[in-house]
Design a protein around this motif. Structure first.
Motif, PDB file in Angstrom:
ATOM      1  N   MET A  88       0.843  -1.191   0.000  1.00 57.47           N
ATOM      2  CA  MET A  88       0.000   0.000   0.000  1.00 57.47           C
ATOM      3  C   MET A  88       0.879   1.242   0.000  1.00 57.47           C
ATOM      4  N   ILE A  97     -11.507   0.887   5.164  1.00 59.68           N
ATOM      5  CA  ILE A  97     -10.685  -0.322   4.999  1.00 59.68           C
ATOM      6  C   ILE A  97      -9.222  -0.006   5.281  1.00 59.68           C
ATOM      7  N   GLY A  98      -8.500  -1.025   5.707  1.00 59.85           N
ATOM      8  CA  GLY A  98      -7.056  -0.920   5.883  1.00 59.85           C
ATOM      9  C   GLY A  98      -6.641  -0.900   7.335  1.00 59.85           C
TER      10      GLY A  98
END
Ligand SMILES: Cc1ncc(COP(=O)(O)OP(=O)(O)O)c(N)n1
Ligand SMILES: Cc1nc(C(=O)O)sc1CCOP(=O)(O)O
Length: 526
Positions: free
Chosen positions: A458, A482-483
């Motif tokens: 990422m 998200i993440g």
């Protein structure tokens, strides 16, 4: 994934920051601003200062000229003399601005000093080529310099050749390129010509509204489009046109908003989207003054979806502008992302109502079988199943929806997904991508990464809960966070009111996935 914007040499800008994170309470960043003063207080330095303040940025103010003007006339324009101009430059030299913005530049000497300063500081120069006020009055004393009436052109040519971003409107672009601009093809041709003349990027402002065929019209029922062009990126920013009389100062405000975005650490294409948002929101809030026409009113960072432009680039397929079907009244809730259908048998009996099948290691029949199995299980539990990437198989076998990343958007046949009645979720990581997703009118928007993640390489800097909160407030779309989200942070994220919480490792790598899922479901249902 394009995360580094190398538009600006010598300045390398990356879109890796969140607006809310960047505005520090103890220290402001500054924009070195070159503009004329406007006695009506509607444009020029007065507007620059207001807009930069709204973005939490400090406006270092080098006056180029004093103008006596109102909505009807320009009475007198006096360039600031060379001694005073140099003294102002000396005075601001103690600061370390992060971007430069110029509007009205009175003569070639001033332009040359601005360029010298930019070279010395090595920061982006956002240049709005001002020659006339909205009242039609010339703001440069064209005869003053060479007696041939072409001094403004010389000033603009000089600045153009050194601009990180040059932001002409259509008449200003026409003057520089020397041909008439009548439609969107001419706009693109003009943008290429301006790049050849030295600008690193241009934003041609289509305040003069295009109709559906891309022809310039002054018809209030059409939309306004601005065109951005650099070597790396070309796109249109489209917004519905706003009927207001109070349009003074929009050019100054746009360039100042973009310079503010850059000073805050955003890459150029994100800053341009933010600038367009600021103008749209500012026009919606515009007011008159004492019964006179007023200016665009920007008093805060743009924070409404109505301000968000639809970003259209070569890959965008927007022939059918219908929204995708919605996700129903129930929020997406806990949204596990799994790589095998077998996970559905484990998680759906617990009450998970949204799930994604994200297969990265199967092809051919094995892939199709996995998708069919997942659809069969999801149907049995009436669970909303999104298929990652494989939109054709999702359509063929009747999945609830498809999830696509930004790169997938260019390759997928979006109209086919829409016509088949599937829902669409789109991943986003920055203003540019959110505006691009908005052009498709998806069923939900996913934004990340909120925290560092080990589940995917990422390149984006995590936005934190604050960064996510900005988009949750702004967007009317259901938002999926998200993440790197875990049991603890899920509480804070849920408290923001997001529709869904996307998770891979917290569930699939857990020692006891059932217990973790039950705990997460308790949070998302609270
Ligand atoms: C809900 C949700 N958000 C983001 C992603 C990431 O999707 P994408 O950008 O397509 O990347 P890959 O998943 O293909 O690596 C997602 N899958 N789901
Ligand atoms: C697949 C994916 N997409 C992201 C994005 O930001 O678009 S973050 C991510 C990984 C999410 O996994 P975990 O819950 O283990 O951090």
């Amino acid at each position: 994934m394009n995360v580094v914007n190398s538009v600006s040499n010598p300045v390398a800008l990356t879109n890796k920051v969140s607006l809310t994170n960047k505005v520090s309470l103890t220290n402001k960043v500054s924009v070195l601003t070159f503009s004329g003063s406007d006695s009506a207080g509607l444009a020029g330095m007065q507007m620059d200062s207001k807009v930069q303040h709204a973005f939490g940025v400090h406006c270092l103010s080098v006056l180029t000229a004093v103008t006596a003007q109102n909505n009807q006339h320009t009475f007198l324009v006096q360039a600031v003399g060379p001694q005073m101009f140099a003294a102002q430059l000396k005075a601001v030299a103690v600061f370390t601005p992060k971007a430069m913005k110029c509007g009205l530049v009175a003569n070639v000497q001033q332009a040359q000093l601005i360029i010298d300063t930019q070279k010395k500081l090595g920061i982006a120069l956002i240049c709005d080529p001002v020659s006339h006020a909205t009242n039609g009055g010339a703001l440069n004393n064209e005869a003053e310099l060479d007696g041939e009436g072409n001094s403004n052109k010389s000033v603009q040519n000089l600045l153009l050749a050194h601009s990180t971003l040059f932001t002409p409107n259509i008449p200003e672009a026409e003057k520089l390129v020397g041909f008439a601009i009548k439609d969107s093809f001419h706009i693109i041709k003009a943008a290429k010509a301006l790049l050849k003349m030295g600008a690193q990027a241009v934003l041609i402002k289509g305040g003069h509204r295009l109709n559906d065929e891309g022809i310039i019209k002054d018809n209030p029922s059409t939309y306004s489009q601005d065109y951005f062009h650099s070597v790396q990126n070309q796109f249109w920013l489209q917004s519905d046109s706003i009927n207001t009389l109070h349009t003074r100062g929009t050019g100054c405000a746009l360039a100042s908003a973009i310079a503010s975005g850059i000073a805050l650490g955003y890459c150029l294409k994100d800053a341009v989207v933010m600038g367009k948002m600021a103008i749209t929101q500012g026009l919606l809030n515009a007011q008159g003054v004492d019964g006179e026409k007023g200016a665009v009113q920007i008093n805060r960072v743009p924070d409404t979806q109505v301000s968000l432009p639809r970003l259209i680039c070569a890959q965008t397929q927007t022939q059918e502008n219908m929204p995708f079907p919605d996700i129903g009244d129930t929020p997406l809730g806990l949204y596990p992302i799994v790589e095998r259908a077998a996970w559905l048998e484990q998680l759906l009996p617990l009450g998970v109502s949204t799930i994604q099948l994200r297969v990265k290691d199967l092809i051919g029949q094995a892939l199709e079988d996995e998708i069919c199995l997942a659809i069969a299980i999801a149907t049995r539990y009436q669970c909303r199943l999104f298929i990652n990437d494989y939109w054709q198989l999702a359509i063929q076998h009747g999945a609830y929806g498809v999830h696509l990343g930004q790169e997938d958007l260019a390759e997928a046949q979006i109209q086919q997904i829409r016509r088949a009645g599937l829902r669409l979720g789109i991943s986003t990581h920055c203003h540019f991508e959110v505006a691009k997703a908005h052009a498709y009118r998806p069923s939900y928007i996913a934004y990340g990464p909120v925290f560092p993640t080990k589940s995917k390489d990422m390149p984006w800097v995590p936005q934190g809960v604050k960064g996510l909160a900005y988009w949750q407030k702004l967007l009317d779309y259901p938002l999926v966070a998200i993440g790197g989200i875990d049991l603890e942070s899920a509480k804070d994220i849920h408290a923001l009111g997001v529709s869904g919480i996307g998770m891979i490792s917290q569930i699939t790598q857990a020692q006891d996935p059932i217990a973790v899922t039950n705990a997460l479901l308790a949070i998302t249902r609270s």
